[in-house]
Motif scaffolding. Structure first.
Motif, PDB file in Angstrom:
ATOM      1  N   HIS A 358       0.839  -1.203   0.000  1.00 23.46           N
ATOM      2  CA  HIS A 358       0.000   0.000   0.000  1.00 23.46           C
ATOM      3  C   HIS A 358       0.875   1.254   0.000  1.00 23.46           C
ATOM      4  CE1 HIS A 358      -2.074   3.365   1.984  1.00 23.46           C
ATOM      5  NE2 HIS A 358      -3.095   2.978   1.238  1.00 23.46           N
ATOM      6  N   GLU A 359       1.893   1.259   0.856  1.00 26.19           N
ATOM      7  CA  GLU A 359       2.779   2.417   0.963  1.00 26.19           C
ATOM      8  C   GLU A 359       3.515   2.679  -0.343  1.00 26.19           C
ATOM      9  OE1 GLU A 359       3.383   4.744   3.621  1.00 26.19           O
ATOM     10  OE2 GLU A 359       1.380   3.888   3.754  1.00 26.19           O
ATOM     11  N   ARG A 361       2.398   1.887  -3.294  1.00 29.91           N
ATOM     12  CA  ARG A 361       1.448   2.265  -4.342  1.00 29.91           C
ATOM     13  C   ARG A 361       1.075   3.743  -4.284  1.00 29.91           C
ATOM     14  NH1 ARG A 361      -1.449  -2.816  -3.090  1.00 29.91           N
ATOM     15  NH2 ARG A 361      -0.586  -4.309  -4.562  1.00 29.91           N
ATOM     16  N   THR A 362       1.159   4.348  -3.093  1.00 29.36           N
ATOM     17  CA  THR A 362       0.752   5.752  -2.987  1.00 29.36           C
ATOM     18  C   THR A 362       1.628   6.662  -3.854  1.00 29.36           C
ATOM     19  OG1 THR A 362      -0.181   5.304  -0.835  1.00 29.36           O
ATOM     20  CG2 THR A 362       0.244   7.608  -1.348  1.00 29.36           C
ATOM     21  N   LEU A 364       3.528   5.725  -6.252  1.00 32.18           N
ATOM     22  CA  LEU A 364       3.400   5.229  -7.634  1.00 32.18           C
ATOM     23  C   LEU A 364       2.172   5.825  -8.306  1.00 32.18           C
ATOM     24  CD1 LEU A 364       4.320   1.425  -7.521  1.00 32.18           C
ATOM     25  CD2 LEU A 364       5.457   3.237  -8.817  1.00 32.18           C
ATOM     26  N   THR A 365       1.097   5.980  -7.528  1.00 30.21           N
ATOM     27  CA  THR A 365      -0.142   6.537  -8.075  1.00 30.21           C
ATOM     28  C   THR A 365       0.079   7.985  -8.534  1.00 30.21           C
ATOM     29  OG1 THR A 365      -1.376   5.129  -6.587  1.00 30.21           O
ATOM     30  CG2 THR A 365      -2.587   6.962  -7.552  1.00 30.21           C
ATOM     31  N   SER A 366       0.753   8.774  -7.675  1.00 34.67           N
ATOM     32  CA  SER A 366       1.037  10.170  -8.054  1.00 34.67           C
ATOM     33  C   SER A 366       1.970  10.221  -9.249  1.00 34.67           C
ATOM     34  CB  SER A 366       1.697  10.916  -6.895  1.00 34.67           C
ATOM     35  OG  SER A 366       0.892  10.832  -5.768  1.00 34.67           O
ATOM     36  N   LEU A 394       6.923  17.209  -8.997  1.00 35.19           N
ATOM     37  CA  LEU A 394       6.126  16.226  -8.269  1.00 35.19           C
ATOM     38  C   LEU A 394       6.646  14.809  -8.504  1.00 35.19           C
ATOM     39  CD1 LEU A 394       2.460  16.379  -7.546  1.00 35.19           C
ATOM     40  CD2 LEU A 394       3.265  14.239  -8.504  1.00 35.19           C
ATOM     41  N   ARG A 397       9.694  14.188  -6.467  1.00 34.98           N
ATOM     42  CA  ARG A 397       9.325  13.963  -5.074  1.00 34.98           C
ATOM     43  C   ARG A 397       8.863  12.516  -4.848  1.00 34.98           C
ATOM     44  NH1 ARG A 397       6.377  18.782  -4.602  1.00 34.98           N
ATOM     45  NH2 ARG A 397       4.348  17.776  -4.355  1.00 34.98           N
ATOM     46  N   GLN A 398       8.108  11.990  -5.824  1.00 32.16           N
ATOM     47  CA  GLN A 398       7.607  10.618  -5.673  1.00 32.16           C
ATOM     48  C   GLN A 398       8.751   9.616  -5.727  1.00 32.16           C
ATOM     49  OE1 GLN A 398       4.570  10.799  -4.597  1.00 32.16           O
ATOM     50  NE2 GLN A 398       4.912  12.946  -5.172  1.00 32.16           N
ATOM     51  N   ARG A 401      10.353   9.574  -2.444  1.00 30.49           N
ATOM     52  CA  ARG A 401       9.548   8.826  -1.468  1.00 30.49           C
ATOM     53  C   ARG A 401       9.760   7.327  -1.632  1.00 30.49           C
ATOM     54  NH1 ARG A 401       3.346  10.985  -1.392  1.00 30.49           N
ATOM     55  NH2 ARG A 401       3.054   9.275   0.087  1.00 30.49           N
ATOM     56  N   GLY A 532      -0.934   6.068   7.133  1.00 36.71           N
ATOM     57  CA  GLY A 532       0.065   5.390   6.321  1.00 36.71           C
ATOM     58  C   GLY A 532       1.283   5.085   7.166  1.00 36.71           C
TER      59      GLY A 532
END
Lengths: 583, 123
Positions: A358-359, A361-362, A364-366, A394, A397-398, A401, A532
């Motif tokens: 889940h962590e 994917r967040t 990755l989604t952005s 952005l 930044r991803q 992360r 999260g």
């Protein structure tokens, strides 16, 4: 003599002890000898042991005398060759001369000794010892002695048969137990099955307690008669929840020793067990004898079996069997507990994997959305450089992360097996804290919090800068996440040549106690489904600070906030590069 | 000039709000973002009427499901189409979606996302 022979043949064969007493007494009366005894052969070193001796003068029985083969080889030789030793003058007779000190001490003048055989080999000796001057043994005496020896042989045979039958019953009881218990996968299942299987072989009611660290975690009761149900339930309910009480089973488990209580009456048993709250229950059960057997598991697991019966007192045979059974049950309990722990570890791991995906994917989604937005923008006629720049920033930044997350996951698996290596060098903790706080400023602002760093001048020491950056990052990240948009204060100062860092938020606080639980790997105070995070940040903080020879403290109140305090020595203690093992 | 349809994105992750804002604005929607269910409810109660709500599930204080239940309880908001998107794939498989137009698994590609919005949005 005929009457005596008839009495011998009518003795009950099952009762060896009682029968032997009777045989020796009859023998002494018929042959009018002062002493008659039965001795058995024993090895290491070869000797004979007096199982029972009857003295006519006092009418008493005694046992325990020993005679060694090395002192009277000739005597042993004769008996082994299945010869009757008929010594008229025992102290002079070459066959029995070696026994002279034994003979003189007891005033024995003559001996008539007959081997007793089992399966064709001599296993013991029937000894007629005449107290007084030498005496002639008639052929009638010898024939009678042989008849008595044969009676003893028949009794021995009956005893062995009975023993074999008991051994057989015990073996089948234990093997059946093993078969059934193999299927039990939890401590509670093992306890329930083991209590039920103990009956009726071990008694009329069974109670099992399983403890961890002195506290009862499982218990089970079984009973034979339906009428005992309520009483058994009562007994189980009243069993103490920890092992410090005087209860029979608690004592047995605590001392790791079996206890057998034979009693004359149910009332007497209740008194012996001594626990007043239970006396009425024990009395109502009409139980007259009790056994408490510990399981002897590996710490911290403990447990034991309490069995009760009303028909007869427990004896050594019962105790031996119960101890074998308890060993068996203890083994199954240990396995079940290990299995349960493995299951728990697997479910923690599964939960972590779900959380980790889940962590991941967040961001990755952005990242995906920003990339799609760039493609979309690029297909337009009027491309906006400002929009492209924002999307690019952005995306960077991803990627950062994702990098941090994978670093955390890697750290967690490395630290779990103790591979943290520090590279200490001279550094300024205050400068490091300011720098990290600056990086977090935008995020804190979005969350509504302010970040205030309080530090007077540099705070110098020899630490691993990269690892301490992780510590500060994780603590500030935590404060922003759980800070409820309120101000966050970070203080760095000297203390005893070392350093103290505190990070204080005014957010939701830690609900669970002890608060130190948050430092455990994968431990989270909040629901994984709402906040999260991997539940690794504080664990990593703890490992790094410990590796530096420092300490971490946490103070918290729900809805008032949390303060983490890190203390560091001036430099990493000289253990070389510290290898940490943390589970 | 035709009115652009409005989409509300509810997610606690700032970066997701920003990237979806860019993507959906670029695709011709008016985008309204809310970092929590509470703020989304505030906006809706104040009169915002999106053509569709894109809803995250795992959020602190008010979960996506709790937010959905609140919408259903308020007559004026009960009929708004809601598309759930979540990175917790197990939760999506576990829980039967209550009154949800569609379920999307994060990360979602633009074509699927836009087609889903077009299919379920109100005119």
């Amino acid at each position: 003599m005929v009457a005596a022979l008839l009495r011998l043949s009518s003795l009950p064969r099952e009762d060896w002890d009682g029968g032997l007493q009777e045989v020796l007494k009859i023998d002494s009366q018929v042959l009018s000898v002062g002493r008659v005894g039965y001795w058995s052969f024993r090895p290491d070193p070869p000797h004979i042991f007096c199982e029972l001796n009857y003295s006519a003068a006092s009418g008493t029985y005694e046992r325990g005398d020993l005679l060694f083969e090395r002192d009277s080889a000739r005597y042993f030789d004769e008996v082994r060759k299945l010869q009757v030793v008929d010594a008229r003058d025992a102290r002079r007779d070459p066959r029995t001369r070696g026994l002279s000190s034994y003979l003189e001490d007891r005033g024995i003048g003559a001996m008539l000794d007959t081997p007793v055989c089992y399966n064709g080999t001599p296993v013991g000796i029937l000894c007629q010892e005449h107290v007084g001057p030498p005496r002639n043994w008639t052929s009638g005496d010898q024939e009678f002695a042989l008849a008595v020896a044969q009676t003893l042989a028949a009794m021995l045979e009956a005893r062995e048969r009975a023993r074999a039958a008991i051994a057989e019953r015990h073996a089948s009881f234990l093997s059946q137990g093993a078969m059934v218990l193999t299927g039990a996968l939890t401590g509670s299942e093992v306890a329930k099955l083991a209590a039920r299987l103990a009956l009726p072989t071990l008694g009329e009611m069974a109670f099992i307690a399983v403890c961890e660290g002195g506290v009862v975690i499982e218990h089970a009761t079984a009973y034979l008669s339906d009428g005992a149900q309520a009483l058994a339930h009562e007994l189980a309910m009243r069993f103490p929840r920890n092992l410090s009480s005087h209860h029979l089973l608690s004592t047995a488990i605590r001392k790791r020793e079996s206890i057998v209580v034979p009693a004359r009456s149910p009332e007497a048993l209740a008194t012996i067990i001594r626990d007043e709250t239970r006396a009425d229950v024990m009395a109502a059960l009409r139980a007259r004898s009790a056994m408490a057997i510990p399981f002897l598991c590996r710490e911290p697991l403990q447990g034991g079996l309490l069995v009760l019966r009303s028909d007869r007192p427990y004896d050594q045979n019962d105790l031996r069997l119960a101890e074998c059974y308890a060993r068996q049950v203890g083994g199954f309990l240990e396995n079940a507990c290990l299995y349960q722990r493995a299951q728990e570890a697997i479910s923690v791991r599964d939960e972590f994997l779900a959380l980790a995906s889940h962590e991941l994917r967040t961001p990755l989604t952005s990242l995906h959305a920003a990339a799609d937005a760039i493609v979309q923008e690029a297909s337009k006629e009027n491309i906006s450089p400002e929009a492209m720049r924002r999307m690019g920033a952005l995306m960077v930044r991803q990627v950062d992360r994702l990098d941090r997350l994978s670093q955390q996951i890697l750290d967690a698996s490395r630290l779990g097996v103790g591979r943290l290596q520090l590279r200490p060098a001279k550094m300024d903790l205050a400068a490091l804290v300011r720098e990290v706080a600056r990086d977090f400023e935008a995020r804190a602002q979005r969350a509504g919090s302010t970040l205030d760093v309080h530090a007077e001048g540099p705070v110098l020491g020899e630490w691993d800068a990269r690892r301490l950056e992780q510590v500060v990052c994780n603590l500030i990240d935590n404060a922003v996440k759980f800070g409820a948009g309120r101000p966050i204060d970070i203080t760095v100062r000297h203390r005893d040549a070392g350093a103290v860092l505190t990070v204080r938020d005014r957010g939701i606080g830690i609900a669970s106690t002890p608060h130190e639980g948050v430092f455990r790997r994968f431990q989270r105070d909040v629901s994984a489904r709402s906040y999260g995070g991997l539940g690794l940040g504080l664990y990593i903080v703890w490992v790094i600070v410990e590796a530096h020879g420092g300490g971490v403290q946490v103070e918290s109140r729900p809805n008032e906030g949390t303060t983490f305090t890190i203390e560091l020595p001036p430099s990493v203690p000289a253990v070389g590069s510290l290898e940490r093992g943390v589970s | 000039m035709s009115r652009r349809p409005r989409v509300m994105v509810v997610d606690d992750d700032e970066d997701i709000l920003e990237s979806y804002d860019m993507l959906l604005s670029g695709a011709g929607y008016q985008v309204d973002t809310a970092p929590s269910g509470e703020i989304a409810l505030e906006k809706l109660r104040a009169g915002a009427r999106p053509a569709l709500i894109l809803l995250d599930l795992m959020m602190p204080t008010m979960s996506g499901w709790a937010f959905r239940a609140q919408l259903l309880a308020e007559r004026a908001l009960a009929d708004l189409p809601v598309v759930v998107f979540s990175g917790d794939h197990r939760a999506l498989e576990r829980t039967p979606p209550p009154a949800i137009a569609a379920v999307l698994k994060k990360p979602v590609d633009a074509a699927t996302l836009l087609a889903t919005i077009e299919k379920y949005r109100r005119p």
